[in-house]
Enzyme design. Structure first.
Site, PDB file in Angstrom:
ATOM      1  N   ASP A 120       0.857  -1.196   0.000  1.00 25.14           N
ATOM      2  CA  ASP A 120       0.000   0.000   0.000  1.00 25.14           C
ATOM      3  C   ASP A 120       0.889   1.241   0.000  1.00 25.14           C
ATOM      4  OD1 ASP A 120       0.848  -0.473   2.723  1.00 25.14           O
ATOM      5  OD2 ASP A 120      -0.702   0.890   3.437  1.00 25.14           O
ATOM      6  N   GLU A 184       0.072  -0.766   5.939  1.00 20.42           N
ATOM      7  CA  GLU A 184       1.167  -0.182   6.718  1.00 20.42           C
ATOM      8  C   GLU A 184       0.984   1.318   6.864  1.00 20.42           C
ATOM      9  OE1 GLU A 184       4.948   1.449   8.059  1.00 20.42           O
ATOM     10  OE2 GLU A 184       3.857   1.983   6.254  1.00 20.42           O
TER      11      GLU A 184
HETATM   12  N1  BES Z   1       8.784   3.196   5.438  1.00 22.88           N
HETATM   13  C1  BES Z   1       8.177   4.123   6.319  1.00 22.88           C
HETATM   14  C2  BES Z   1       8.966   4.304   7.615  1.00 22.88           C
HETATM   15  C3  BES Z   1      10.381   4.797   7.466  1.00 22.88           C
HETATM   16  C4  BES Z   1      10.749   5.679   6.478  1.00 22.88           C
HETATM   17  C5  BES Z   1      11.323   4.362   8.348  1.00 22.88           C
HETATM   18  C6  BES Z   1      12.061   6.106   6.364  1.00 22.88           C
HETATM   19  C7  BES Z   1      12.621   4.785   8.261  1.00 22.88           C
HETATM   20  C8  BES Z   1      13.002   5.662   7.249  1.00 22.88           C
HETATM   21  C9  BES Z   1       6.769   3.673   6.621  1.00 22.88           C
HETATM   22  O1  BES Z   1       6.067   3.323   5.456  1.00 22.88           O
HETATM   23  C10 BES Z   1       6.004   4.819   7.229  1.00 22.88           C
HETATM   24  O2  BES Z   1       5.791   5.791   6.557  1.00 22.88           O
HETATM   25  N2  BES Z   1       5.584   4.677   8.495  1.00 22.88           N
HETATM   26  C11 BES Z   1       4.756   5.644   9.123  1.00 22.88           C
HETATM   27  C12 BES Z   1       4.116   5.086  10.352  1.00 22.88           C
HETATM   28  C13 BES Z   1       2.821   4.373  10.148  1.00 22.88           C
HETATM   29  C14 BES Z   1       2.285   3.915  11.463  1.00 22.88           C
HETATM   30  C15 BES Z   1       1.802   5.182   9.398  1.00 22.88           C
HETATM   31  C16 BES Z   1       5.562   6.836   9.580  1.00 22.88           C
HETATM   32  O3  BES Z   1       6.749   6.702   9.914  1.00 22.88           O
HETATM   33  O4  BES Z   1       4.974   7.908   9.582  1.00 22.88           O
HETATM   34 MN    MN Z   2       7.186   2.081   4.262  1.00 16.02          MN
HETATM   35 MN    MN Z   3       5.431   5.254   4.470  1.00 17.15          MN
END
Ligand code: BES
Ligand code: MN
Ligand code: MN
Length: 485
Positions: A120, A184
């Site tokens: 996603d 995610e």
């Molecule tokens: N891949 C990201 C997280 C990420 C990005 C970790 C760059 C380290 C470096 C992930 O898809 C993401 O965006 N996570 C969200 C949290 C989620 C609970 C919506 C975030 O970090 O905002």
């Molecule tokens: Mn991600």
């Molecule tokens: Mn992300």
């Protein structure tokens, strides 16, 4: 005939693609790495074409309008896992978007790697800021521009192609399981239940994820820390209706003014968050840990230039790397209320709202922080307004071990493919499932990401380097080799 190095590689690749197991010379068989490298080179156009097909599916999990597209992306991943040679590939229904599962068990006595990723993507808004349409991938300067190119379709797809290469070259030396989810970006609400209900199916020795960033293509790194998250929404209500700002202004609380004051009060002049108890459980790094962390190459001038800012801002006493990697934050993600249309309307609004996120670090707990925020926000509200606080998703911070067999394998893989040892780094983003894997399955994760902070994930013009994609596949294959030694 004289053959230079370049044309020799070309010739070699041609022969390789024609004869599969063709040998460089009769005396010198190709090494496993050379075979992998050659396989990736030979098939890179197809790999990219397949990734582009996936990128064309607007699988935005947050938007119910895209529900059929999210499923379409899941079905595409299923097909590609099957094509690559995975068994028991299935679409697992959840209360939300489906989870894709597949596996290749070659020998139950060998270790098992569980690959996690997500198909996603974030919404593409604001659409007008994209130089080319978000779901029509294009290559510019060696980079793929599309929503999800880096986060996480491009990175997740490297694993399917690494698996394909190992299957085709007969190199797979341990068991692999794939769990690719579709929620995610909206907090993985149903993944926790899936993990809890499928512990036997997900039995593995280590989790492998590519969904983080590298320092740069010159300086490889492995992420060893992720922040957690508490995501809140607040609503401040003043009078029972929008009022004339002349007739009532100055006598009745303006919810936007009040909300602004409340938000502003949540940081002190040193950039510290003022919620009582907020820092109680924050693990302070030792002087040595801080020194090690700040050894990672980082150029503040380039950082500022890249973001077009004249200065950075954050908690006093910490470097930028420490601020994003090891310190908690509180940020307003969106704020609205009153009149925002064309022209001017004199109005004292009835309501104002904001979405506020807090990034958490070890050993903070998202439920506790959500509670502290809620109590604090209610306590600082003046009597002239009413406040409503709701919690959205949350997730726990994570640190991954650097002394495990899997971490060493990842490290060796980088050394072999990149010619350099990777630097352990802490990323500011969140992948809540990492702490859940530890809690529910007792498994550690290796965060082998190949994105760059400048790839504009979640922003307009998200992109992913073709180099990153291809070298990532090679590094993943090398990881398996070292891990199953
Ligand atoms: N891949 C990201 C997280 C990420 C990005 C970790 C760059 C380290 C470096 C992930 O898809 C993401 O965006 N996570 C969200 C949290 C989620 C609970 C919506 C975030 O970090 O905002
Ligand atoms: Mn991600
Ligand atoms: Mn992300």
């Amino acid at each position: 005939m004289k053959i230079d190095a370049g044309s020799e590689t070309c010739l070699h690749n041609l022969l390789y693609s024609l004869y599969g197991n063709y040998k460089k010379s009769i005396f010198e068989p190709l090494s496993a790495n050379e075979m992998t490298h050659s396989y990736i080179q030979t098939h890179q156009d197809r790999f990219l074409a397949e990734l582009f097909d996936l990128l064309r599916i607007p699988s935005v999990s947050a938007d119910s309008k895209h529900k059929p597209d999210v499923r379409k992306a899941a079905e595409y991943v299923i097909q590609k896992l099957k094509d690559a040679g995975a068994d028991k590939v299935e679409l697992c229904e959840t209360k939300g978007h489906p989870i894709v599962y597949g596996e290749k068990m070659i020998d139950p006595s060998k270790p098992t790697v569980l690959v996690y990723g997500h198909y996603d993507v974030q919404p593409a808004d604001p659409l007008n800021l994209w130089d080319s349409p978000a779901f029509e991938p294009v290559v510019k300067d060696g980079k793929i521009y599309a929503r999800g190119s880096c986060d996480d379709k491009g990175q997740m797809y490297m694993h399917i192609k690494a698996f394909e290469a190992m299957m085709k070259l007969n190199q797979l030396s341990c068991n692999v399981k794939f769990m690719i989810e579709g929620e995610e970006e909206v907090g993985s609400d149903n993944l926790g239940t899936f993990v809890k209900e499928n512990k036997a199916k997900l039995k593995a020795d280590v989790i492998l994820i590519s969904d983080t960033s590298l320092i740069s293509l010159d300086t490889p790194s492995i992420t060893v820390g992720l922040r957690g998250l508490s995501y809140m929404e607040v609503e401040v209500t003043g009078p029972n209706r929008d009022l004339h700002s002349g007739v009532y202004g100055g006598a009745v609380a303006n919810p936007i003014n009040v909300l602004s004051e409340m938000i502003a009060s949540m940081h002190d002049k040193n950039g510290r968050i003022t919620i009582p108890g907020f820092y109680d459980k924050v693990a302070e790094l030792t002087a040595e840990e801080r020194k090690a962390l700040n050894k990672a190459p980082f150029n503040l001038d380039e950082y500022k230039k890249e973001l077009a800012i004249d200065d950075v801002k954050g908690e006093v006493g910490y470097t930028t790397l420490e601020r994003t990697g090891t310190r908690p934050t509180l940020d307003v993600n969106g704020i609205w209320g009153g009149y925002t249309g064309e022209g001017a309307k004199t109005v004292l609004p009835s309501k104002a709202s904001a979405k506020i996120s807090m990034r958490l670090v070890p050993n903070q707990n998202s439920t506790e922080i959500t509670d502290l925020f809620t109590k604090h926000f209610q306590s600082i509200a003046p009597k002239s307004v009413k406040v409503k606080v709701t919690a959205h998703h949350g997730g726990e911070p994570a640190v991954t071990p650097t002394n495990s067999k899997a971490f060493h394998a990842a490290s060796s893989a980088f050394e072999e493919v990149w010619g350099k040892a990777p630097i352990p780094t802490r990323d500011g983003g969140s992948i809540p499932i990492v702490s859940l894997f530890k809690k529910e399955l007792g498994l550690d994760t290796v965060l082998m990401g190949f994105g760059l902070d400048s790839d504009a994930i979640h922003s307009p013009n998200e992109h992913y380097g073709i180099k990153n994609f291809l070298i990532g596949i090679e590094t993943i294959v090398a990881f398996y080799k070292h891990y199953s030694k």
